[in-house]
Design an enzyme around this catalytic site. Structure first.
Site, PDB file in Angstrom:
ATOM      1  N   ALA A 128      13.772 -28.066 -11.549  1.00 40.07           N
ATOM      2  CA  ALA A 128      15.010 -28.589 -12.140  1.00 40.07           C
ATOM      3  C   ALA A 128      15.168 -27.981 -13.537  1.00 40.07           C
ATOM      4  CB  ALA A 128      14.939 -30.100 -12.227  1.00 40.07           C
TER       5      ALA A 128
ATOM      6  N   GLU B 258       5.816 -32.066 -12.593  1.00 43.91           N
ATOM      7  CA  GLU B 258       6.696 -33.046 -13.249  1.00 43.91           C
ATOM      8  C   GLU B 258       5.936 -34.036 -14.112  1.00 43.91           C
ATOM      9  OE1 GLU B 258       7.044 -31.872 -10.216  1.00 43.91           O
ATOM     10  OE2 GLU B 258       9.142 -31.832  -9.596  1.00 43.91           O
TER      11      GLU B 258
END
Ligand SMILES: CC/C=C\C/C=C/C(=O)SCCNC(=O)CCNC(=O)[C@H](O)C(C)(C)COP(=O)(O)OP(=O)(O)OC[C@H]1O[C@@H](n2cnc3c(N)ncnc32)[C@H](O)[C@@H]1OP(=O)(O)O
Length: 719
Positions: free
Chosen positions: A61, A123
């Site tokens: 992302a 993440e």
């Protein structure tokens, strides 16, 4: 942002085009959504391949978008549409597939990787969890235990390991894209349902609860207050215990708690700060963009003590040829044995062959004549270092760089004894030098941009986070450490114990408190420095009262502890007791408590209750205050530099972003008020006087950290 082509007649090739890492920005997500829909609708297209431009599949992302309002198609339905479609989709993974990039690949039905590719779900290192289905699909693909490992640590794996774990279906040394296109043609017509990970059950060991509990306990211990690793375990638990859709729901709920948290902001700040510190600049106008490093192939290390050995190992591990120099044969032999053992041990852990062939040892300084760069790592003694630099200056070739691994001595004073001060820089490594990620590169007032660029580049080759700092006593890291240590000692005088102080700092997130850290480093190190500075020992001004030196409050406690022969872990006794000399397990020592009580009685100090908040505020706000002074003096270029020094060199918890970021999070007005409060209570401690920069920032409405540079005065910038 996603290119669409039809290749080999029936294969839709979708290429992510968002340099440099094809991050999944809103435009890329839109591009993928549109091209996948087109391919699914086109009757000529029988299968699809998704790849990334420029040899990188996808870096995940777009982290820069996290601070903005969400726009464009969300990831979860985008990936679901790929998986649910009735045409096979193959991910062609080159370079990296990280985070959302790997989650995208997990939504594809097959994955082909190049042998040099790496995959992972990092993440957690950004204070988040893989919330595009990663916590639900990965366990279903590779099983509960390996998924817990990858998701809670965020570690990257090589293509080979990914193949073993079952993350990818094939690995190739040739073009992953060509193989993926071929593969996409071959799998047309094969049943797709078993390839849709959301339809699978998570492979679990018989004692699922036991594994989850054990993992949670380990993760909590490692996390030191970070929330994301715990949320990762909870999300993966859902993959083992709930149907897919309920698991996805859980993943979203957990992500919602993390996404806007201060921890996530801190860790994402660290991600960009780590990269920003590599872009250095000097007031002369030289900067990383216009100053080229000189190629360095032959390096020498002078001195094979703890630091010299670590530096030598770091250089060899980076594939560099090293000439290691000692003063006599005996020391040389000891150093040789130890460096070789360290390299062998390291290679064994990595299942590799130690590069002993890159090592050369000598006691003859004349052998340095062809060396490009020399790192002096002798004992921390200015007279000795000057003598070494004089000799190096005469034996080394005229354009060789001379670097000093000092933790705080004056680089200009060393440069002045050489005939090439422009080629002298500081390279302050942190112990153990082959493990610690930080390197402070010290710019002396005469260091050339080329010397700085070369040292910064060498640090990068060694896998270090190199931060450029100015030349002053202690540079940035140790200069800021001084008021921190000082406050810890004052707290002991006033009624605290080493355990109370350390407990508060460990609860804050440091791997060890200040007294355990001092025991680990060796208490005699600071003792010697204080003796040299005339703070203790025979050179103390006899007119100074016992708890005052050089016009300010001074605590002789650490000196008295050393005088008792307590030197820390190395002899099994310091602020704590250890099971044996060199032992690591610290036990509170009643004799230290007795010593502190007697000390307070002797000096007429009434002990008071000290709480953890006071420990954290006094130690950390004093350190932060010195950080503001370093910025204003031009010793540190920006708050990011200080923060990276503390995160990578001093164990500052990453989820708190570094001291300067933390000050911003606490609120600059609060830091100022508390410093003023403590300064009033301890007027004899100048370090508690709020720095002018902090006052200016508060007076200007406490701007965000990325605006602080606009408020610096820097009349005597060292950079
Ligand atoms: C709503 C969210 C839902 C779902 C969850 C999904 C979350 C995520 O995917 S979070 C992102 C996870 N990905 C990562 O953590 C990977 C981050 N990137 C890297 O590890 C590395 O950049 C790389 C291995 C991909 C490449 O390394 P290298 O070649 O050494 O380049 P740099 O690291 O210097 O990066 C170059 C340049 O790109 C910027 N950048 C890298 N990754 C991203 C990213 N994911 N988003 C935005 N920008 C990224 C990086 O900052 C560099 O730019 P600057 O020098 O200007 O900072």
């Amino acid at each position: 942002m996603a290119r669409y082509e039809q290749v080999q007649g029936t294969v839709a090739l979708i290429t992510l085009t968002n340099p440099p890492v094809n991050a999944l920005s809103a435009a890329v997500r839109l591009g993928i959504t549109e091209t996948v829909t087109r391919a699914l609708r086109d009757p000529e297209v029988k299968s699809m391949v998704i790849c990334g431009e420029n040899g990188v599949f996808c870096g995940g992302a777009d982290i820069r978008e996290f601070a903005k309002p969400m726009s464009g198609p969300p990831l979860v339905p985008m990936i679901a549409a790929i998986e649910e479609g009735e045409k096979p989709v193959v991910a062609a993974i080159e370079g990296a597939a990280f985070g959302g990039g790997l989650e995208l690949a997990l939504g594809c039905h097959y994955r082909i990787a190049h042998s040099k590719a790496r995959v992972g779900l990092p993440e957690v290192t950004l204070g988040l969890l893989p919330a595009a289905g990663g916590t639900q699909r990965l366990p279903r693909l590779i099983g509960l235990a390996p998924a817990l490992d990858l998701i809670t640590t965020g570690r990257h794996v090589t293509a080979q390991e990914a193949l073993k774990l079952g993350i990818v279906d094939q690995v190739t040394d040739q073009s992953a894209l060509d193989l993926a296109i071929q593969f996409a043609q071959q799998v047309v017509g094969q049943p797709l349902l078993p390839r849709k990970l959301s339809t699978r059950q998570t492979p679990c060991p018989p004692d699922v609860d036991g594994l989850l509990e054990e993992t949670m306990a380990q993760v909590k211990q490692r996390a030191r207050g970070a929330m994301a690793p715990i949320a990762c375990v909870q999300a993966v638990r859902a993959a083992a215990t709930l149907p897919y859709q309920a698991g996805m729901q859980k993943e979203q709920e957990l992500m919602a708690t993390l996404f806007h948290s201060s921890q996530a902001r801190a860790m994402q700040y660290c991600f960009f700060a780590q990269r920003a510190v590599g872009r250095w600049s000097l007031s002369s106008g030289a900067h990383s963009g216009n100053s080229k490093p000189r190629p360095v192939s032959k390096v020498a290390v002078i001195g094979l003590g703890t630091m010299g050995r670590g530096i030598t190992v770091a250089l060899v591990k980076a594939g560099m040829s090293v000439l290691a120099v000692e003063t006599n044969k005996k020391q040389l032999e000891i150093g040789k044995q130890m460096v070789s053992a360290m390299l062998k041990h390291d290679a064994q852990k990595r299942n590799a062959t130690p590069r002993l062939d890159l090592l050369h040892f000598t006691i003859d300084l004349l052998e340095l004549k062809n060396t490009d760069l020399i790192i002096e790592a002798v004992f921390e003694d200015m007279a000795l270092k000057k003598q070494v630099f004089k000799e190096l200056s005469s034996v080394c070739k005229a354009d060789a760089f001379l670097c000093t691994n000092t933790s705080g001595l004056d680089v200009d004073e060393l440069a002045a004894v050489t005939k090439r001060p422009e080629l002298v820089v500081g390279m302050h490594f942190f112990a153990p030098a082959h493990v610690m990620k930080l390197l402070e590169v010290v710019h002396g007032s005469r260091s050339s941009p080329e010397a700085v660029a070369t040292a910064m580049h060498l640090g990068k080759r060694l896998g270090k986070v190199s931060v450029l700092v100015g030349n002053c006593a202690g540079f940035v890291g140790n200069r800021m450490l001084k008021p921190y240590l000082e406050q810890a000692n004052f707290l002991l005088e006033e009624g605290a114990t080493p355990e109370l102080v350390d407990g508060a700092l460990e609860e804050f997130g440091f791997p060890m408190g200040v007294f355990k850290m001092s025991d680990l480093s060796g208490l005699d190190v600071g003792w010697r420095i204080r003796k040299e500075a005339g703070l203790t020992g025979p050179n103390v001004d006899p007119r100074d009262p016992p708890r005052r030196r050089q016009g300010r409050r001074y605590s002789p406690l650490p000196d008295l502890v050393c005088e008792q022969g307590r030197l820390g872990q190395k002899n099994g006794r310091g602020w704590y007791l250890y099971d044996k000399p060199g032992g690591r397990v610290a036990t509170p020592d009643p004799s230290i408590h007795k010593f502190l009580e007697e000390y307070r009685i002797k000096h007429g100090i009434s002990p008071r209750q000290i709480d953890r908040q006071e420990v954290v505020e006094r130690c950390l706000f004093a350190l932060i205050n010195e950080g503001f002074r370093s910025l204003d003096d031009g010793i540190a270029a920006g708050p990011e530099d200080i923060d990276m020094i503390y995160v990578f060199g001093y164990g500052w918890p990453r989820h708190r972003g570094g001291p300067m970021f933390y000050a911003g999070m606490v609120g600059l007005p609060r830091v100022l008020t508390r410093l003023e409060h403590y300064r009033q209570a301890h007027p004899e401690v100048p370090h508690l006087e709020p720095s002018p920069l902090l006052r200016r920032l508060v007076a200007s409405g406490s701007p965000p950290i990325n605006k602080w540079r606009d408020f610096l005065q820097r009349p005597h910038s060292q950079l």
